[in-house]
Design an enzyme around this catalytic site. Structure first.
Site, PDB file in Angstrom:
ATOM      1  N   SER A   1      -3.403   1.573  -1.011  1.00  0.00           N
ATOM      2  CA  SER A   1      -3.537   1.934   0.211  1.00  0.00           C
ATOM      3  C   SER A   1      -2.348   3.170  -0.300  1.00  0.00           C
ATOM      4  O   SER A   1      -2.061   2.815  -2.169  1.00  0.00           O
ATOM      5  CB  SER A   1      -2.718   1.290   0.802  1.00  0.00           C
ATOM      6  OG  SER A   1      -1.527   0.889   0.838  1.00  0.00           O
TER       7      SER A   1
HETATM    8  C1  SAM Z   1      -0.370  -1.327  -1.275  1.00  0.00           C
HETATM    9  S1  SAM Z   1      -1.487  -0.574  -2.748  1.00  0.00           S
HETATM   10  C2  SAM Z   1      -0.001   0.304  -4.294  1.00  0.00           C
HETATM   11  C3  SAM Z   1       0.850   1.340  -3.193  1.00  0.00           C
HETATM   12  C4  SAM Z   1       0.608   2.080  -4.707  1.00  0.00           C
HETATM   13  N1  SAM Z   1       1.834   1.286  -5.048  1.00  0.00           N
HETATM   14  C5  SAM Z   1       1.100   3.644  -4.473  1.00  0.00           C
HETATM   15  O1  SAM Z   1       1.754   4.172  -3.723  1.00  0.00           O
HETATM   16  O2  SAM Z   1      -0.382   4.209  -3.775  1.00  0.00           O
HETATM   17  C6  SAM Z   1      -1.797  -2.497  -3.293  1.00  0.00           C
HETATM   18  C7  SAM Z   1      -2.654  -1.734  -4.714  1.00  0.00           C
HETATM   19  O3  SAM Z   1      -2.387  -3.276  -5.735  1.00  0.00           O
HETATM   20  C8  SAM Z   1      -3.207  -3.722  -6.147  1.00  0.00           C
HETATM   21  N2  SAM Z   1      -3.709  -5.230  -6.485  1.00  0.00           N
HETATM   22  C9  SAM Z   1      -3.896  -6.347  -5.793  1.00  0.00           C
HETATM   23  N3  SAM Z   1      -3.550  -7.263  -6.222  1.00  0.00           N
HETATM   24  C10 SAM Z   1      -3.404  -7.268  -7.381  1.00  0.00           C
HETATM   25  C11 SAM Z   1      -3.256  -7.302  -9.032  1.00  0.00           C
HETATM   26  N4  SAM Z   1      -3.822  -8.606  -8.351  1.00  0.00           N
HETATM   27  N5  SAM Z   1      -2.756  -7.068  -9.908  1.00  0.00           N
HETATM   28  C12 SAM Z   1      -2.768  -5.402 -10.192  1.00  0.00           C
HETATM   29  N6  SAM Z   1      -3.518  -5.007  -9.129  1.00  0.00           N
HETATM   30  C13 SAM Z   1      -3.227  -5.877  -7.744  1.00  0.00           C
HETATM   31  C14 SAM Z   1      -4.601  -3.144  -4.682  1.00  0.00           C
HETATM   32  O4  SAM Z   1      -6.043  -3.742  -5.677  1.00  0.00           O
HETATM   33  C15 SAM Z   1      -3.418  -2.210  -4.739  1.00  0.00           C
HETATM   34  O5  SAM Z   1      -4.101  -1.290  -4.961  1.00  0.00           O
END
Ligand code: SAM
Length: 378
Positions: free
Chosen positions: A98
Site C-alpha cells: 500500500s
Molecule cells: C505498508 S507497505 C509500505 C508502504 C510504503 N512505505 C509507502 O509509503 O508506500 C509495506 C510494504 O512492506 C513490504 N514488505 C513486507 N515484508 C517485507 C520484508 N520482509 N522485507 C521487505 N519488505 C517487506 C510489503 O511488500 C509492502 O510493500
C-alpha cells in the site's frame, strides 16, 4: 476549477502539521514537496462491502483521483500479491502492499528522531512514497530501502526516478536487513514485526535505533523506538499511537482454514472478553498468546492458536460471559492471567509498556523490566 496538485499537497502538509503540532517543520516541508500522485500509480483498492474494489484514475477522472491521492489515507495497491492495476473486478483477501497514509509516514520518522546526515535503512519500500519523503529530509545518499516483492520494488524504482530521487534500493527480505550497505544509524520498518529480527541488531552502528510496530497474529500493534546500548541490548518504550502497518510477509500467519467452534471445558470468565476490543487489552492478550489469532463473532470473541489448533470462544450469558476452551493450550486462561496483571498495574495505555531486546531474547514489560513481562516469539 481543476484540482491543483501543488495546492493539494500543501493543504495535506498543513492538515498533518495541525494535527501533530510537535512535528518538525522539515517533515511538513517533505509532505508539501513529494508528489504523491507519482507513487500511487493508476489504480488502488477500496474496501467496499467487505470486498476490495479496484478504483482507477481513468474511471474516476483526474480531479477526483488527485483528491484521493492527497487525502491522508492509506491506499491499498496489492491484495494477496495481486496488483490493483491488474484486477478485473472486486477481490477478497488481505492487503500486501500500500501507499501508507502520509501522516503515519512522517509520524514514524518523528518517532525515529531521524536527523539529516544519518544513514537509514527503510524496510518496506512499497510505492516508494515514504522513501521519497526520507530522501527529501535526509538526502538520497543516506537512504537505503528494501522491498520484498520484486514487482512492487521495480515500480517503486520507477516512481522514485520520476520524482528525481536516487536512494539505494534493494529487493529481498528486509528482516535480514541489507548487509551490503550495513552500518545504519537507524532502521525503520513500514511493515510490522512479531519481534525484532536479529540481523537488525548486527547491522546498526553503535547507539543506533530501530523504529517499528510490534504486532502479531491478533493484529494488535504498538509503535516503538529502541536504542542499542554498548552491550548490544536494545531498550525502548512504546508510544501512545494507535496505528499499525501490515505484517512483514515472513511474519504473517500461515493460511488458516475456516473456524468451527469446538466444545471444550466451559466456565464463566473472570475478565470481560470486551477488553480484547480495546487497543491495550488486545495487545496484552497477544503477548499472552502469541501464536493465536483473534476473531469477533456475534456472541463474543474467538481465539485460535495457529500452531496447535487450540481454541477459546466466549458467549455472553446475560450478566457476564462464558468461555469454552478446547485443545492442548488453555488460551483464555493465559489471556486472563495477563489481563489481570495489566489491570493490577492500573490498565495503562501503551506508553507504560517497554521492551528489552537482544537477538536471543526479547521481552515486553509494563512499568519496568522487572514488572509484568512477556517474551516475544523470535
Ligand atoms: C505498508 S507497505 C509500505 C508502504 C510504503 N512505505 C509507502 O509509503 O508506500 C509495506 C510494504 O512492506 C513490504 N514488505 C513486507 N515484508 C517485507 C520484508 N520482509 N522485507 C521487505 N519488505 C517487506 C510489503 O511488500 C509492502 O510493500
Amino acid at each position: 476549477m481543476p484540482a491543483d496538485p501543488t495546492a493539494l499537497r500543501q493543504a495535506l502538509a498543513e492538515e498533518i502539521a495541525t494535527a501533530n503540532p510537535t512535528l518538525d517543520p522539515a517533515w511538513h516541508d517533505a509532505v508539501a514537496a513529494v508528489p504523491r500522485e507519482l507513487f500511487v500509480g493508476d489504480a488502488v483498492f477500496r474496501l467496499t462491502g467487505g470486498v476490495w474494489e479496484p478504483v482507477r484514475r481513468a474511471e474516476v477522472g483526474q480531479d477526483e483521483w488527485l483528491r484521493m491521492v492527497y487525502s491522508d489515507q492509506t491506499w491499498v495497491t496489492q491484495i494477496d500479491g495481486r496488483d490493483a492495476a491488474d484486477a478485473t473486478g472486486p477481490v477478497s483477501g488481505s492487503p500486501t502492499s500500500s501507499a501508507t497514509l502520509p501522516s503515519l509516514v512522517v509520524r514514524t520518522a518523528q518517532v525515529a528522531q531521524l536527523q539529516p546526515g544519518q544513514k537509514v535503512l527503510e524496510v518496506g519500500t512499497g510505492t516508494g512514497y515514504s522513501t521519497a519523503v526520507l530522501c527529501h529530509r535526509l538526502g538520497a545518499g543516506n537512504v537505503v530501502s528494501i522491498e520484498y516483492d520484486p514487482g512492487v520494488a521495480a515500480r517503486a524504482a520507477v516512481h522514485l526516478h520520476d520524482a528525481g530521487h536516487t536512494p539505494t534500493l534493494a529487493v529481498g527480505d528486509g528482516l535480514q536487513g541489507c548487509t551490503e550497505h550495513a552500518g545504519y544509524d537507524a532502521i525503520i520498518a513500514t511493515c510490522s514485526v512479531r519481534s525484532i529480527p536479529p540481523s537488525w541488531f548486527w547491522q546498526l552502528n553503535d547507539g543506533g535505533s530501530i523504529t517499528t510496530t510490534i504486532s502479531g497474529w491478533m493484529l494488535a500493534a504498538g509503535l516503538i523506538r529502541l536504542v542499542l546500548d554498548d552491550e548490544g541490548t536494545a531498550h525502548g518504550r512504546f508510544t501512545d499511537d494507535t496505528i499499525t502497518y501490515m505484517l512483514a510477509r515472513p511474519h504473517e500467519r500461515p493460511p488458516s482454514s475456516r473456524v468451527f467452534r469446538l466444545d471444550g471445558d466451559t466456565r464463566s470468565t473472570r475478565q470481560a472478553p470486551g477488553l480484547l476490543k480495546e487497543w491495550a487489552g488486545k495487545f496484552v492478550a497477544q503477548l499472552a498468546a502469541p501464536s493465536a489469532e483473534f476473531m469477533t463473532i456475534e456472541s463474543g470473541i474467538v481465539l485460535r492458536d495457529v500452531a496447535t489448533g487450540s481454541q477459546a470462544w466466549t458467549e455472553s450469558d446475560g450478566e457476564g460471559a462464558t468461555v469454552h476452551q478446547h485443545g492442548p493450550l488453555r488460551l483464555w486462561d493465559q489471556v486472563e492471567d495477563a489481563l489481570a496483571a495489566w489491570q493490577k498495574a492500573g490498565a495503562p495505555d501503551l506508553t507504560e509498556f517497554g521492551m528489552t531486546a537482544t537477538p536471543y531474547e526479547q521481552t515486553v514489560w509494563i512499568g519496568s523490566p522487572t514488572g509484568p513481562n512477556w517474551r516475544l516469539p523470535i
